[in-house]
Design a protein around this motif. Structure first.
Motif, short mmCIF file in Angstrom:
data_model
loop_
_atom_site.label_atom_id
_atom_site.label_comp_id
_atom_site.label_asym_id
_atom_site.label_seq_id
_atom_site.Cartn_x
_atom_site.Cartn_y
_atom_site.Cartn_z
N ASN A 118 -21.25 9.86 -8.32
CA ASN A 118 -21.63 9.65 -9.73
C ASN A 118 -21.20 8.26 -10.19
O ASN A 118 -20.35 8.10 -11.06
N VAL A 119 -21.81 7.24 -9.60
CA VAL A 119 -21.40 5.86 -9.85
C VAL A 119 -22.52 5.01 -10.44
O VAL A 119 -22.37 3.79 -10.59
N SER A 120 -23.62 5.65 -10.81
CA SER A 120 -24.78 4.88 -11.27
C SER A 120 -24.51 4.13 -12.58
O SER A 120 -25.19 3.16 -12.89
N GLY A 121 -23.51 4.58 -13.34
CA GLY A 121 -23.19 3.90 -14.59
C GLY A 121 -22.19 2.77 -14.46
O GLY A 121 -21.90 2.09 -15.45
N TRP A 122 -21.67 2.54 -13.28
CA TRP A 122 -20.70 1.47 -13.09
C TRP A 122 -21.37 0.10 -13.21
O TRP A 122 -22.49 -0.10 -12.74
N LYS A 123 -20.65 -0.83 -13.83
CA LYS A 123 -21.13 -2.21 -13.98
C LYS A 123 -19.98 -3.18 -13.72
O LYS A 123 -18.82 -2.81 -13.79
N ASP A 124 -20.34 -4.42 -13.42
CA ASP A 124 -19.35 -5.50 -13.23
C ASP A 124 -18.38 -5.17 -12.09
O ASP A 124 -17.20 -5.53 -12.15
N CYS A 130 -14.09 3.83 -0.34
CA CYS A 130 -14.33 5.27 -0.31
C CYS A 130 -13.16 5.99 0.34
O CYS A 130 -12.69 5.60 1.41
N GLY A 131 -12.68 7.05 -0.33
CA GLY A 131 -11.77 7.98 0.30
C GLY A 131 -12.58 9.08 0.96
O GLY A 131 -13.79 8.95 1.15
N GLY A 132 -11.93 10.20 1.28
CA GLY A 132 -12.68 11.27 1.91
C GLY A 132 -13.79 11.79 1.02
O GLY A 132 -14.94 11.90 1.44
N ASP A 133 -13.46 12.06 -0.24
CA ASP A 133 -14.46 12.57 -1.17
C ASP A 133 -14.24 12.02 -2.57
O ASP A 133 -14.36 12.73 -3.57
N TYR A 134 -13.88 10.75 -2.65
CA TYR A 134 -13.80 10.05 -3.93
C TYR A 134 -14.09 8.58 -3.71
O TYR A 134 -13.98 8.06 -2.59
N THR A 135 -14.51 7.91 -4.79
CA THR A 135 -14.95 6.52 -4.72
C THR A 135 -14.20 5.70 -5.76
O THR A 135 -14.03 6.14 -6.90
N VAL A 136 -13.78 4.50 -5.36
CA VAL A 136 -13.04 3.61 -6.25
C VAL A 136 -13.77 2.28 -6.33
O VAL A 136 -14.31 1.78 -5.34
N ASN A 141 -12.91 -7.82 -14.26
CA ASN A 141 -11.76 -8.08 -15.13
C ASN A 141 -10.44 -7.58 -14.56
O ASN A 141 -9.42 -7.59 -15.23
N GLY A 142 -10.47 -7.13 -13.28
CA GLY A 142 -9.25 -6.68 -12.64
C GLY A 142 -8.88 -5.24 -12.92
O GLY A 142 -7.84 -4.75 -12.48
N ARG A 143 -9.73 -4.52 -13.68
CA ARG A 143 -9.51 -3.09 -13.92
C ARG A 143 -10.17 -2.29 -12.79
O ARG A 143 -11.00 -2.81 -12.03
N VAL A 144 -9.83 -1.00 -12.71
CA VAL A 144 -10.30 -0.15 -11.62
C VAL A 144 -10.88 1.15 -12.17
O VAL A 144 -10.36 1.71 -13.14
N VAL A 145 -11.97 1.61 -11.55
CA VAL A 145 -12.60 2.88 -11.93
C VAL A 145 -12.68 3.77 -10.70
O VAL A 145 -12.66 3.29 -9.56
N ALA A 146 -12.76 5.08 -10.92
CA ALA A 146 -12.81 6.03 -9.80
C ALA A 146 -13.60 7.27 -10.19
O ALA A 146 -13.60 7.68 -11.36
N LYS A 147 -14.24 7.87 -9.19
CA LYS A 147 -14.98 9.12 -9.35
C LYS A 147 -14.73 10.01 -8.14
O LYS A 147 -14.64 9.53 -7.01
N GLY A 148 -14.63 11.33 -8.39
CA GLY A 148 -14.52 12.26 -7.28
C GLY A 148 -13.27 13.11 -7.34
O GLY A 148 -12.67 13.31 -8.40
N ASN A 149 -12.88 13.62 -6.19
CA ASN A 149 -11.74 14.52 -6.07
C ASN A 149 -10.45 13.84 -6.54
O ASN A 149 -10.08 12.78 -6.05
N CYS A 155 -7.31 9.39 -8.16
CA CYS A 155 -8.23 8.69 -9.06
C CYS A 155 -7.56 8.23 -10.36
O CYS A 155 -8.24 7.76 -11.28
N ASN A 156 -6.25 8.34 -10.44
CA ASN A 156 -5.53 7.96 -11.66
C ASN A 156 -5.28 6.45 -11.69
O ASN A 156 -4.16 5.96 -11.54
N VAL A 157 -6.36 5.70 -11.88
CA VAL A 157 -6.30 4.23 -11.84
C VAL A 157 -6.70 3.60 -13.17
O VAL A 157 -6.83 2.37 -13.26
N ARG A 158 -6.89 4.42 -14.19
CA ARG A 158 -7.40 3.92 -15.47
C ARG A 158 -6.52 2.83 -16.07
O ARG A 158 -7.02 1.91 -16.71
N ASN A 159 -5.22 2.94 -15.87
CA ASN A 159 -4.30 1.98 -16.48
C ASN A 159 -3.98 0.78 -15.60
O ASN A 159 -3.17 -0.07 -15.98
N TRP A 160 -4.61 0.70 -14.44
CA TRP A 160 -4.37 -0.45 -13.56
C TRP A 160 -5.05 -1.68 -14.14
O TRP A 160 -6.15 -1.61 -14.71
#
Length: 288
Positions: A118-124, A130-136, A141-149, A155-160
Protein backbone atom coordinates in the motif's frame (compact mmCIF):
# COMPACT_ATOMS: atom_id res chain seq x y z
CA UNK A 1 34.21 8.63 -2.03
CA UNK A 2 32.57 6.57 0.74
CA UNK A 3 30.64 9.64 1.86
CA UNK A 4 29.17 10.17 -1.62
CA UNK A 5 25.42 9.45 -1.39
CA UNK A 6 25.54 8.43 -5.06
CA UNK A 7 28.14 5.71 -4.45
CA UNK A 8 26.73 2.77 -6.43
CA UNK A 9 28.18 -0.07 -4.35
CA UNK A 10 25.38 -2.21 -3.00
CA UNK A 11 25.32 -5.74 -1.67
CA UNK A 12 22.09 -7.61 -0.99
CA UNK A 13 21.28 -11.21 -0.11
CA UNK A 14 18.68 -13.80 -0.95
CA UNK A 15 18.62 -17.31 0.45
CA UNK A 16 20.02 -19.20 -2.52
CA UNK A 17 21.11 -16.66 -5.14
CA UNK A 18 24.17 -14.49 -5.68
CA UNK A 19 24.07 -11.74 -8.33
CA UNK A 20 26.68 -9.19 -9.30
CA UNK A 21 26.55 -6.15 -11.55
CA UNK A 22 29.86 -4.92 -12.94
CA UNK A 23 30.61 -1.29 -13.76
CA UNK A 24 29.33 -1.83 -17.32
CA UNK A 25 25.88 -2.95 -16.14
CA UNK A 26 26.36 -6.66 -16.84
CA UNK A 27 24.79 -9.16 -14.44
CA UNK A 28 26.36 -12.39 -13.20
CA UNK A 29 24.53 -15.06 -11.19
CA UNK A 30 25.62 -17.95 -9.01
CA UNK A 31 23.92 -20.21 -6.47
CA UNK A 32 23.15 -23.78 -5.50
CA UNK A 33 19.71 -23.70 -7.10
CA UNK A 34 20.52 -21.70 -10.23
CA UNK A 35 19.10 -23.27 -13.40
CA UNK A 36 17.71 -22.21 -16.78
CA UNK A 37 15.00 -20.23 -14.99
CA UNK A 38 17.66 -17.75 -13.82
CA UNK A 39 19.25 -16.90 -17.16
CA UNK A 40 20.49 -13.29 -17.19
CA UNK A 41 23.14 -13.70 -19.90
CA UNK A 42 21.34 -11.30 -22.24
CA UNK A 43 20.75 -8.61 -19.60
CA UNK A 44 22.62 -5.38 -20.32
CA UNK A 45 22.76 -1.82 -18.98
CA UNK A 46 21.39 -2.88 -15.58
CA UNK A 47 21.47 -0.26 -12.82
CA UNK A 48 19.60 -2.05 -10.00
CA UNK A 49 18.93 -5.68 -9.15
CA UNK A 50 16.95 -7.41 -6.43
CA UNK A 51 17.17 -11.13 -5.90
CA UNK A 52 14.85 -13.03 -3.64
CA UNK A 53 14.27 -16.76 -3.33
CA UNK A 54 12.82 -17.88 -6.66
CA UNK A 55 13.26 -14.66 -8.64
CA UNK A 56 15.65 -11.98 -9.88
CA UNK A 57 14.40 -8.56 -10.95
CA UNK A 58 16.54 -5.95 -12.66
CA UNK A 59 16.16 -2.30 -13.63
CA UNK A 60 17.67 -1.20 -16.92
CA UNK A 61 19.28 2.19 -17.48
CA UNK A 62 16.14 3.30 -19.33
CA UNK A 63 13.99 2.57 -16.27
CA UNK A 64 12.29 -0.57 -17.57
CA UNK A 65 12.16 -3.94 -15.77
CA UNK A 66 13.62 -7.32 -16.68
CA UNK A 67 12.73 -10.41 -14.67
CA UNK A 68 13.55 -14.08 -14.39
CA UNK A 69 12.76 -16.89 -11.97
CA UNK A 70 10.55 -19.81 -11.08
CA UNK A 71 8.58 -18.76 -7.99
CA UNK A 72 4.84 -19.37 -8.46
CA UNK A 73 3.67 -15.96 -7.18
CA UNK A 74 6.35 -14.26 -9.27
CA UNK A 75 4.99 -15.96 -12.39
CA UNK A 76 1.59 -14.40 -11.62
CA UNK A 77 2.97 -10.86 -11.30
CA UNK A 78 5.92 -10.73 -13.71
CA UNK A 79 3.97 -9.51 -16.72
CA UNK A 80 2.58 -6.56 -14.77
CA UNK A 81 6.06 -5.68 -13.50
CA UNK A 82 7.40 -5.67 -17.04
CA UNK A 83 4.96 -2.82 -17.72
CA UNK A 84 6.62 -0.62 -15.08
CA UNK A 85 8.35 2.48 -16.44
CA UNK A 86 10.78 5.10 -15.12
CA UNK A 87 12.04 2.85 -12.32
CA UNK A 88 15.15 3.92 -10.39
CA UNK A 89 15.40 1.17 -7.75
CA UNK A 90 13.74 -2.19 -7.16
CA UNK A 91 13.53 -4.19 -3.93
CA UNK A 92 11.93 -7.51 -3.07
CA UNK A 93 10.29 -8.77 0.10
CA UNK A 94 8.68 -12.13 0.75
CA UNK A 95 6.53 -12.74 -2.33
CA UNK A 96 6.26 -9.08 -3.32
CA UNK A 97 8.30 -6.45 -5.18
CA UNK A 98 8.50 -2.67 -4.82
CA UNK A 99 9.77 -0.18 -7.39
CA UNK A 100 10.91 3.41 -6.84
CA UNK A 101 10.14 5.69 -9.78
CA UNK A 102 12.38 8.57 -10.87
CA UNK A 103 9.69 11.06 -9.82
CA UNK A 104 9.82 9.84 -6.21
CA UNK A 105 6.61 7.82 -6.30
CA UNK A 106 6.46 4.10 -5.53
CA UNK A 107 4.74 1.10 -7.11
CA UNK A 108 4.33 -2.43 -5.72
CA UNK A 109 3.13 -5.83 -6.84
CA UNK A 110 2.59 -9.13 -5.06
CA UNK A 111 1.37 -10.49 -1.75
CA UNK A 112 -0.29 -7.78 0.37
CA UNK A 113 -1.72 -9.52 3.43
CA UNK A 114 -0.18 -6.96 5.80
CA UNK A 115 -0.54 -3.91 3.57
CA UNK A 116 3.12 -3.97 2.54
CA UNK A 117 2.15 -2.99 -1.02
CA UNK A 118 0.00 0.00 0.00
CA UNK A 119 2.58 2.54 -1.17
CA UNK A 120 0.81 4.21 -4.09
CA UNK A 121 0.33 7.40 -2.07
CA UNK A 122 4.00 7.84 -1.23
CA UNK A 123 5.75 10.89 -2.72
CA UNK A 124 9.23 12.45 -2.60
CA UNK A 125 10.86 9.05 -1.93
CA UNK A 126 14.59 8.65 -2.63
CA UNK A 127 15.22 5.12 -1.28
CA UNK A 128 13.18 2.01 -0.52
CA UNK A 129 13.85 -1.14 1.50
CA UNK A 130 11.77 -4.30 2.00
CA UNK A 131 11.52 -6.47 5.08
CA UNK A 132 9.81 -9.83 5.03
CA UNK A 133 6.33 -8.33 4.86
CA UNK A 134 6.76 -4.59 5.32
CA UNK A 135 8.13 -1.73 3.23
CA UNK A 136 10.11 1.33 4.28
CA UNK A 137 10.74 4.53 2.29
CA UNK A 138 13.16 7.41 2.80
CA UNK A 139 11.91 10.86 1.81
CA UNK A 140 13.85 13.79 0.38
CA UNK A 141 13.48 15.67 3.68
CA UNK A 142 15.16 12.90 5.68
CA UNK A 143 11.90 11.57 7.16
CA UNK A 144 10.87 7.91 6.88
CA UNK A 145 7.57 6.17 6.07
CA UNK A 146 6.57 2.51 6.44
CA UNK A 147 3.73 0.15 5.54
CA UNK A 148 3.03 -3.45 6.51
CA UNK A 149 3.53 -5.79 9.43
CA UNK A 150 4.34 -3.87 12.62
CA UNK A 151 4.11 -6.69 15.14
CA UNK A 152 7.58 -5.94 16.57
CA UNK A 153 7.49 -2.18 16.04
CA UNK A 154 9.57 -2.38 12.86
CA UNK A 155 7.39 0.30 11.23
CA UNK A 156 7.69 2.79 14.10
CA UNK A 157 9.71 5.31 12.10
CA UNK A 158 7.32 8.28 12.08
CA UNK A 159 9.52 10.35 14.40
CA UNK A 160 12.79 9.66 12.56
CA UNK A 161 14.44 12.65 10.87
CA UNK A 162 17.78 13.62 9.32
CA UNK A 163 18.06 10.09 7.82
CA UNK A 164 20.27 9.48 4.78
CA UNK A 165 19.96 5.70 4.35
CA UNK A 166 17.56 2.94 5.43
CA UNK A 167 17.71 -0.84 5.66
CA UNK A 168 15.26 -3.44 6.94
CA UNK A 169 14.97 -7.20 7.12
CA UNK A 170 12.70 -9.67 8.87
CA UNK A 171 11.61 -7.70 11.95
CA UNK A 172 13.87 -4.67 12.44
CA UNK A 173 14.63 -1.41 10.66
CA UNK A 174 17.72 0.77 10.87
CA UNK A 175 18.40 4.31 9.70
CA UNK A 176 21.69 6.12 9.11
CA UNK A 177 21.69 9.77 10.19
CA UNK A 178 23.64 12.56 8.50
CA UNK A 179 25.97 12.85 11.51
CA UNK A 180 27.16 9.22 11.10
CA UNK A 181 25.09 7.80 13.95
CA UNK A 182 22.50 5.04 13.57
CA UNK A 183 18.97 4.55 14.90
CA UNK A 184 16.94 1.34 15.02
CA UNK A 185 13.47 0.02 15.77
CA UNK A 186 11.80 -3.37 15.88
CA UNK A 187 12.76 -6.73 17.33
CA UNK A 188 15.92 -6.69 19.46
CA UNK A 189 15.88 -10.29 20.69
CA UNK A 190 19.47 -10.84 19.52
CA UNK A 191 20.78 -7.32 20.13
CA UNK A 192 20.42 -6.38 16.46
CA UNK A 193 19.18 -2.91 17.42
CA UNK A 194 22.06 -2.11 19.79
CA UNK A 195 23.58 0.57 17.55
CA UNK A 196 23.26 3.69 19.69
CA UNK A 197 27.00 3.96 20.31
CA UNK A 198 28.04 3.63 16.66
CA UNK A 199 29.86 6.65 15.19
CA UNK A 200 31.33 7.67 11.80
CA UNK A 201 29.08 5.24 9.91
CA UNK A 202 28.64 5.75 6.16
CA UNK A 203 26.73 2.59 5.11
CA UNK A 204 24.34 0.23 6.91
CA UNK A 205 22.70 -3.13 6.29
CA UNK A 206 20.31 -5.49 8.13
CA UNK A 207 20.44 -9.25 8.30
CA UNK A 208 17.61 -11.29 9.74
CA UNK A 209 18.91 -10.98 13.30
CA UNK A 210 22.05 -8.83 12.95
CA UNK A 211 23.09 -5.36 11.80
CA UNK A 212 26.30 -4.21 10.13
CA UNK A 213 27.78 -0.73 9.66
CA UNK A 214 30.61 0.50 7.44
CA UNK A 215 32.77 3.21 8.97
CA UNK A 216 34.37 6.11 7.13
CA UNK A 217 37.83 4.57 7.62
CA UNK A 218 36.84 1.39 5.74
CA UNK A 219 36.41 -0.81 8.82
CA UNK A 220 33.19 -2.60 9.75
CA UNK A 221 31.16 -3.03 12.94
CA UNK A 222 28.37 -5.50 13.67
CA UNK A 223 25.87 -6.41 16.37
CA UNK A 224 23.30 -9.15 16.87
CA UNK A 225 23.04 -12.91 16.37
CA UNK A 226 26.41 -14.48 15.50
CA UNK A 227 25.77 -18.22 15.37
CA UNK A 228 27.17 -18.47 11.83
CA UNK A 229 29.94 -15.90 12.32
CA UNK A 230 28.00 -13.23 10.47
CA UNK A 231 29.25 -10.58 12.90
CA UNK A 232 32.94 -11.57 12.69
CA UNK A 233 33.97 -8.49 10.71
CA UNK A 234 36.27 -6.69 13.15
CA UNK A 235 39.37 -7.48 11.05
CA UNK A 236 37.92 -6.28 7.73
CA UNK A 237 39.76 -3.32 6.21
CA UNK A 238 39.58 -1.16 3.07
CA UNK A 239 35.87 -1.96 2.66
CA UNK A 240 33.72 0.25 0.44
CA UNK A 241 30.44 -1.70 0.41
CA UNK A 242 28.58 -4.02 2.78
CA UNK A 243 25.40 -6.06 2.94
CA UNK A 244 23.74 -8.65 5.16
CA UNK A 245 21.67 -11.68 4.35
CA UNK A 246 19.72 -13.81 6.77
CA UNK A 247 22.76 -15.23 8.56
CA UNK A 248 25.71 -13.87 6.60
CA UNK A 249 27.57 -10.68 5.77
CA UNK A 250 29.57 -9.67 2.69
CA UNK A 251 31.73 -6.75 1.73
CA UNK A 252 33.42 -5.19 -1.28
CA UNK A 253 37.02 -4.08 -0.90
CA UNK A 254 38.46 -0.94 -2.46
CA UNK A 255 40.22 -3.08 -5.09
CA UNK A 256 36.85 -4.39 -6.31
CA UNK A 257 37.10 -7.87 -4.81
CA UNK A 258 34.58 -9.37 -2.43
CA UNK A 259 34.90 -10.77 1.09
CA UNK A 260 32.53 -12.95 3.10
CA UNK A 261 31.14 -15.04 0.24
CA UNK A 262 32.33 -18.19 -1.47
CA UNK A 263 32.13 -16.69 -4.96
CA UNK A 264 34.73 -13.97 -5.48
CA UNK A 265 34.08 -11.53 -8.31
CA UNK A 266 36.20 -8.54 -9.21
CA UNK A 267 33.62 -5.87 -9.89
CA UNK A 268 35.96 -3.00 -10.74
CA UNK A 269 39.70 -2.36 -10.97
CA UNK A 270 39.95 0.88 -9.01
CA UNK A 271 37.85 3.49 -7.26
CA UNK A 272 38.62 5.84 -10.15
CA UNK A 273 36.99 3.37 -12.53
CA UNK A 274 34.05 3.08 -10.16
CA UNK A 275 33.71 6.87 -9.97
CA UNK A 276 33.67 6.99 -13.77
CA UNK A 277 30.80 4.49 -13.78
CA UNK A 278 28.85 6.80 -11.46
CA UNK A 279 29.43 9.75 -13.77
CA UNK A 280 28.21 7.62 -16.67
CA UNK A 281 25.16 6.55 -14.61
CA UNK A 282 26.27 2.92 -14.59
CA UNK A 283 26.32 0.89 -11.39
CA UNK A 284 28.42 -1.71 -9.72
CA UNK A 285 26.66 -3.95 -7.23
CA UNK A 286 26.80 -7.35 -5.61
CA UNK A 287 23.51 -9.00 -4.78
CA UNK A 288 23.47 -12.14 -2.68
Amino acid sequence: FLNDKNCPIKISFSENITCAINAAGKVFVSGKKINKDFNVSNWENIKSVSCETGRIIGVKADGTIVTTGSEFLYQRDKQKMKEWKNIEQVESGRHYTVGLRTDGTVIARGQNENGQCNVSGWKDIVMISCGGDYTVGLKTNGRVVAKGNNEDGQCNVRNWNDITEISCEACHTIGLKSDGTVTATGSNDSGQCNVNDWRNIVKISCGEFHTVGLKSDGTVVATGFNFSGQCDVSDWKNIVGISCGGNHTAGIRADGTTIGIEKRWKLFNSLDELADSVNNKNVCALML
